[in-house]
Design a protein around this motif. Structure first.
Motif, PDB file in Angstrom:
ATOM      1  N   PRO A  65       6.692 -12.734  -6.866  1.00 39.06           N
ATOM      2  CA  PRO A  65       6.104 -14.263  -7.989  1.00 39.06           C
ATOM      3  C   PRO A  65       5.230 -15.002  -6.696  1.00 39.06           C
ATOM      4  CG  PRO A  65       8.837 -14.066  -7.358  1.00 39.06           C
ATOM      5  CD  PRO A  65       7.271 -12.956  -6.042  1.00 39.06           C
ATOM      6  N   SER A  66       4.485 -16.061  -7.562  1.00 35.40           N
ATOM      7  CA  SER A  66       3.333 -17.000  -7.020  1.00 35.40           C
ATOM      8  C   SER A  66       4.170 -17.619  -5.974  1.00 35.40           C
ATOM      9  CB  SER A  66       2.468 -17.375  -8.130  1.00 35.40           C
ATOM     10  OG  SER A  66       3.555 -18.093  -9.030  1.00 35.40           O
ATOM     11  N   PHE A  67       5.927 -18.471  -6.416  1.00 31.27           N
ATOM     12  CA  PHE A  67       5.764 -18.951  -5.781  1.00 31.27           C
ATOM     13  C   PHE A  67       6.536 -18.748  -4.569  1.00 31.27           C
ATOM     14  CE2 PHE A  67       9.646 -17.867  -8.444  1.00 31.27           C
ATOM     15  CZ  PHE A  67      10.369 -17.206  -8.261  1.00 31.27           C
ATOM     16  N   VAL A  68       6.806 -17.536  -4.216  1.00 28.35           N
ATOM     17  CA  VAL A  68       6.415 -16.685  -2.823  1.00 28.35           C
ATOM     18  C   VAL A  68       5.755 -16.969  -1.924  1.00 28.35           C
ATOM     19  CG1 VAL A  68       7.646 -15.009  -1.355  1.00 28.35           C
ATOM     20  CG2 VAL A  68       8.884 -15.778  -3.692  1.00 28.35           C
ATOM     21  N   SER A 120       4.578 -20.362  -0.879  1.00 34.11           N
ATOM     22  CA  SER A 120       5.316 -21.084   0.472  1.00 34.11           C
ATOM     23  C   SER A 120       4.824 -20.236   1.710  1.00 34.11           C
ATOM     24  CB  SER A 120       7.193 -20.340  -0.052  1.00 34.11           C
ATOM     25  OG  SER A 120       7.509 -20.584  -0.793  1.00 34.11           O
ATOM     26  N   MET A 164       9.252 -10.526 -13.951  1.00 33.10           N
ATOM     27  CA  MET A 164       8.249 -12.309 -13.490  1.00 33.10           C
ATOM     28  C   MET A 164       8.809 -12.977 -14.168  1.00 33.10           C
ATOM     29  SD  MET A 164       7.278 -10.992 -11.028  1.00 33.10           S
ATOM     30  CE  MET A 164       6.242 -11.871  -9.961  1.00 33.10           C
ATOM     31  N   ALA A 216      11.650 -14.425 -13.286  1.00 35.58           N
ATOM     32  CA  ALA A 216      11.583 -15.623 -12.183  1.00 35.58           C
ATOM     33  C   ALA A 216      11.033 -16.355 -11.689  1.00 35.58           C
ATOM     34  CB  ALA A 216      11.538 -14.171 -10.887  1.00 35.58           C
ATOM     35  N   TYR A 218      12.992 -19.866 -10.906  1.00 39.15           N
ATOM     36  CA  TYR A 218      12.877 -20.940 -10.343  1.00 39.15           C
ATOM     37  C   TYR A 218      12.690 -22.378 -10.463  1.00 39.15           C
ATOM     38  CZ  TYR A 218       9.477 -22.906  -6.490  1.00 39.15           C
ATOM     39  OH  TYR A 218       9.828 -24.264  -5.569  1.00 39.15           O
ATOM     40  N   LEU A 230      14.523 -13.818  -6.517  1.00 40.79           N
ATOM     41  CA  LEU A 230      13.893 -14.057  -5.822  1.00 40.79           C
ATOM     42  C   LEU A 230      13.792 -14.851  -5.892  1.00 40.79           C
ATOM     43  CD1 LEU A 230      11.559 -11.978  -7.879  1.00 40.79           C
ATOM     44  CD2 LEU A 230      11.713 -11.830  -5.628  1.00 40.79           C
ATOM     45  N   GLN A 264      13.627 -16.993  -2.083  1.00 41.10           N
ATOM     46  CA  GLN A 264      12.462 -18.364  -1.584  1.00 41.10           C
ATOM     47  C   GLN A 264      13.171 -19.230  -0.596  1.00 41.10           C
ATOM     48  OE1 GLN A 264      11.515 -21.314  -2.929  1.00 41.10           O
ATOM     49  NE2 GLN A 264       9.743 -21.667  -1.810  1.00 41.10           N
ATOM     50  N   LEU A 284      13.015 -18.341   2.716  1.00 40.08           N
ATOM     51  CA  LEU A 284      12.236 -17.803   3.633  1.00 40.08           C
ATOM     52  C   LEU A 284      11.755 -17.157   4.360  1.00 40.08           C
ATOM     53  CD1 LEU A 284      10.334 -15.287   2.036  1.00 40.08           C
ATOM     54  CD2 LEU A 284       9.440 -17.509   1.426  1.00 40.08           C
ATOM     55  N   LEU A 285      12.103 -18.113   4.694  1.00 34.73           N
ATOM     56  CA  LEU A 285      11.170 -18.197   6.995  1.00 34.73           C
ATOM     57  C   LEU A 285      12.714 -18.198   7.200  1.00 34.73           C
ATOM     58  CD1 LEU A 285       9.388 -21.776   5.831  1.00 34.73           C
ATOM     59  CD2 LEU A 285       8.427 -19.114   6.437  1.00 34.73           C
ATOM     60  N   VAL A 342      13.960 -12.533  -0.022  1.00 38.04           N
ATOM     61  CA  VAL A 342      12.842 -12.404  -0.625  1.00 38.04           C
ATOM     62  C   VAL A 342      12.841 -10.450  -0.790  1.00 38.04           C
ATOM     63  CG1 VAL A 342      10.744 -12.764  -1.644  1.00 38.04           C
ATOM     64  CG2 VAL A 342      12.467 -14.313  -0.903  1.00 38.04           C
TER      65      VAL A 342
END
Lengths: 320, 387
Positions: free
Chosen positions: A142-145, A148, B318, B321, B325, B341, B345, B348-349, B355
């Motif tokens: 997805p674009s948000f992933v 980020s 998608m 998803a 969000y 997803l 996010q 994520l880091l 993810v």
């Protein structure tokens, strides 16, 4: 031609009317209202509702809304930015979203064309597989992933770009620089879409008779592809551009959130969640209007790309 | 008596070229005997049956079918395989990396994670310490502190030595394996229903508009344009706030203008075929409208739509998803691939696995649907019949 354009414009306004009518009754069917808040005393609430005509029948309210559209005076925002003129909010925020969108399209089209024709010309060889893999990543992450990830690695770790949108008030380098990552994040989906479509389209065209003729005439492959094959794929892709444009318009909500861009996204969602009726209606009208104008412009430009298409021609000329 | 050509390789052109005919291959024929081809003894093969036969001969299509079946089977039985329930929370075991039995001995999915600590504090980590990845100095104000990135056993760190989260755990300590397959079940069901509805409305709408043409087409085209002009996001949010975020309200939101694309494609395809001579011939023979639409034009026109349908399923996931969000995804505690997803996010880091696995499932679906749709398009192409 002129008659056709006038017809289309007339239809555009009818469509605008229908969409706002529909939206108006739909948002009013959602339970709750802008002033239904335990912190607001009932008598204050009633007074407020009278002030903004919310106590009147829906059809009268719709009349008020129509008058506001015709006079271009959308009134004031009720909740999201209380008492602020809606025209003011829109003129401040809309240009940012639109510029983001247009710049993304400027990236999507050339890159999509390049990757798509590369994959088609090198079919079933390494470049094709690489492009296909890229397309799958762009579509399935997805674009948000992706946004980020880029924000973390390109902006935070490497410091190549600002982390968030610049606070600069003018359209200067600072602002453009901070727009690069959001634009990229918005472009991935469109690039994948056009690449996949063009690859399929070109592979079919490359085997067609007129390509054989072009090659027999002695044209090189790239000459034949660029002058003959690609031009024929332009028409369906132009039609798709409207869809991409509209998709990015809603997609930018998420990207604006991540990069703290003061665009329409947050305003729109807050307006919808807090029942800020005048603001919702104003945004709906704006978005619908833009989608309709985009569709009209694209339809009109078909005849420029392909002179064989006669716009507004009789039944026999237009369809066969 | 008919001639039996047992030894002549009539089916193979290459062999036939090199075949030397001998006298035995020929036979005398009675004067006056009638020679004719025999009627094929096999039952006739219909269009869809023929399409299925050709589809099953295509290797890529079969691979894609197996991958899809795998995902579907996992979506059905996956949640039962793990030791956890999809909404079982173990808050003390939050954000754990993946750890899979057997595989952990090979250095992957071994439940270790890398943390950054001050060198001075390293003795505190001794019980779970595995190795030092790198050391560096960090300047904080006037002091320069030696720091180290060390690999630790994340499971031992929270006292979960005997626990295996195959795909790791989320921020509430829920098992991501169970949630992923449970989510895949929800997402796939939702997308499949939405696509079916879109397909039905789109095909019928587009076919009728183009087949009858003239006024009918004009009015139906206007209806499509109006639906197309409605800002999707605004509509989806209104529907979600009006009907709540259940599976059915999301399906309504996704189908509200989702059928337009199919209808437009179907309409264009019908215009392409309805004027052709074979349709005219059928009409002259007295075929009814219904028969013309479904038996004569639809099989030719359906190809591009089928390609689009297959890719539409992952695309819907998608969109879902995207809604998750924005906080408009399916209601907690029910997971969906989109919800996972968007929750992933947030971490994520530190925990990229949250993810990675949902994105992997969508990628596999995307790939296999794409391969399958290519196979289906070829199978449904009437000009390739019998090949």
């Amino acid at each position: 031609m002129l008659k056709y354009v006038l017809q289309r414009v007339l239809f555009m306004f009818i469509a605008l009317f229908l969409v706002s009518l529909f939206t108006f009754f739909l948002i009013n069917s959602v339970p709750g209202g802008p002033f239904e808040n335990p912190a607001i005393r009932p008598e204050v609430r009633l007074a407020m509702e009278r002030r903004f005509h919310l106590d009147q029948p829906l059809i009268v309210q719709f009349g008020h809304f129509l008058r506001s559209i015709v006079t271009f005076d959308f009134g004031i925002s009720l909740i999201v930015q209380p008492s602020r003129d809606i025209t003011d909010i829109l003129t401040e925020r809309f240009p940012i979203t639109i510029v983001l969108n247009l710049l993304s399209n400027f990236i999507i089209v050339p890159l999509g064309f390049f990757l798509g024709s590369l994959a088609a010309l090198k079919r079933n060889r390494i470049p094709d597989h690489a492009v296909s893999a890229l397309v799958v990543v762009f579509i399935s992450v997805p674009s948000f992933v992706l946004a980020s990830l880029m924000q973390y690695f390109l902006a935070f770790r490497l410091g190549l770009f600002p982390m968030i949108f610049s606070t600069s008030q003018n359209w200067d380098w600072d602002r453009l620089h901070s727009m690069i990552l959001p634009i990229l994040a918005l472009s991935f989906g469109g690039i994948a879409f056009i690449t996949r479509f063009l690859r399929g389209e070109l592979i079919e065209t490359l085997n067609s008779d007129y390509m054989l003729l072009a090659k027999t005439k002695g044209l090189r492959t790239h000459q034949a592809v660029f002058r003959h094959a690609l031009r024929n794929s332009l028409i369906p892709i132009m039609g798709m551009l409207v869809g991409i444009f509209v998709t990015i318009l809603s997609g930018s909500v998420v990207v604006e959130e991540i990069f703290a861009i003061p665009g329409m996204g947050r305003i729109m969602i807050n307006a919808l969640l807090s029942h800020d009726y005048p603001l919702i209606m104003a945004t709906t009208v704006m978005y619908t209007f833009i989608a309709l104008v985009a569709r009209l412009l694209i339809d009109l430009s078909y005849s420029i790309v392909d002179p064989r298409i006669v716009i507004g021609g009789g039944r026999s000329a237009a369809r066969s | 008596m008919r001639h039996e050509a047992n030894s002549i390789p009539v089916d193979n052109v290459e062999l036939l070229k090199n075949y030397t005919f001998t006298e035995d291959d020929f036979q005398f024929q009675e004067k006056g005997e009638v020679l004719s081809d025999t009627v094929p003894e096999d039952p006739p093969v219909g269009f869809f049956k023929d399409a299925m036969i050709r589809f099953s001969k295509n290797k890529a299509s079969m691979v894609s079918i197996f991958m899809l079946l795998f995902i579907i089977i996992m979506a059905i039985f996956g949640p039962m395989m793990g030791d956890f329930h999809f909404r079982e929370q173990n808050v003390q075991w939050d954000r754990l990396p993946p750890r899979i039995p057997i595989l952990e001995n090979f250095g992957i999915f071994d439940g270790t994670s890398v943390v950054t600590v001050q060198v001075a504090n390293m003795p505190n980590w001794e019980s779970v310490y595995i190795e030092t990845v790198r050391t560096f100095y960090q300047t904080a104000g006037a002091r320069t502190v030696p720091m180290a990135e060390i690999r630790i056993d994340a499971y031992a760190n929270v006292g979960a030595e005997d626990v295996y989260f195959w795909f790791g755990s989320d921020m509430l300590g829920r098992d991501l394996w169970t949630r992923l397959w449970r989510g895949a079940r929800v997402s796939l069901t939702m997308a499949a229903i939405a696509v079916l509805i879109n397909l039905t409305i789109g095909v019928v709408f587009g076919a009728v508009a183009a087949y009858y043409g003239k006024k009918t087409d004009m009015i139906m085209l206007y209806i499509m344009e109006v639906f197309n002009a409605v800002p999707t996001l605004i509509m989806v949010i209104i529907i979600a706030t009006r009907l709540g975020t259940t599976m059915w309200s999301l399906i309504i939101a996704l189908t509200f203008s989702g059928w337009i694309g199919m209808a437009q494609m179907m309409r264009a395809q019908f215009y392409r075929y309805k004027g052709q001579e074979y349709v005219m011939a059928a009409r002259v023979m007295g075929a009814s409208d219904k028969r013309l639409i479904f038996r004569y034009i639809l099989p030719n026109a359906i190809g591009p739509t089928i390609t689009q349908v297959a890719v539409a399923i992952p695309t819907f996931m998608m969109t879902e998803a995207f809604l998750s969000y924005l906080g408009l995804g399916i209601q907690a505690p029910e997971p969906s691939v989109g919800v996972l997803l968007s929750q992933g996010q947030e971490m994520l880091l530190t925990n990229p696995h949250a993810v990675f696995f949902p994105a992997l499932v969508i990628s596999i679906l995307m790939l296999s649907f794409q391969m399958m749709s290519n196979g289906l398009r070829d199978a449904f192409d009437p000009t390739l019949r019998g090949h």
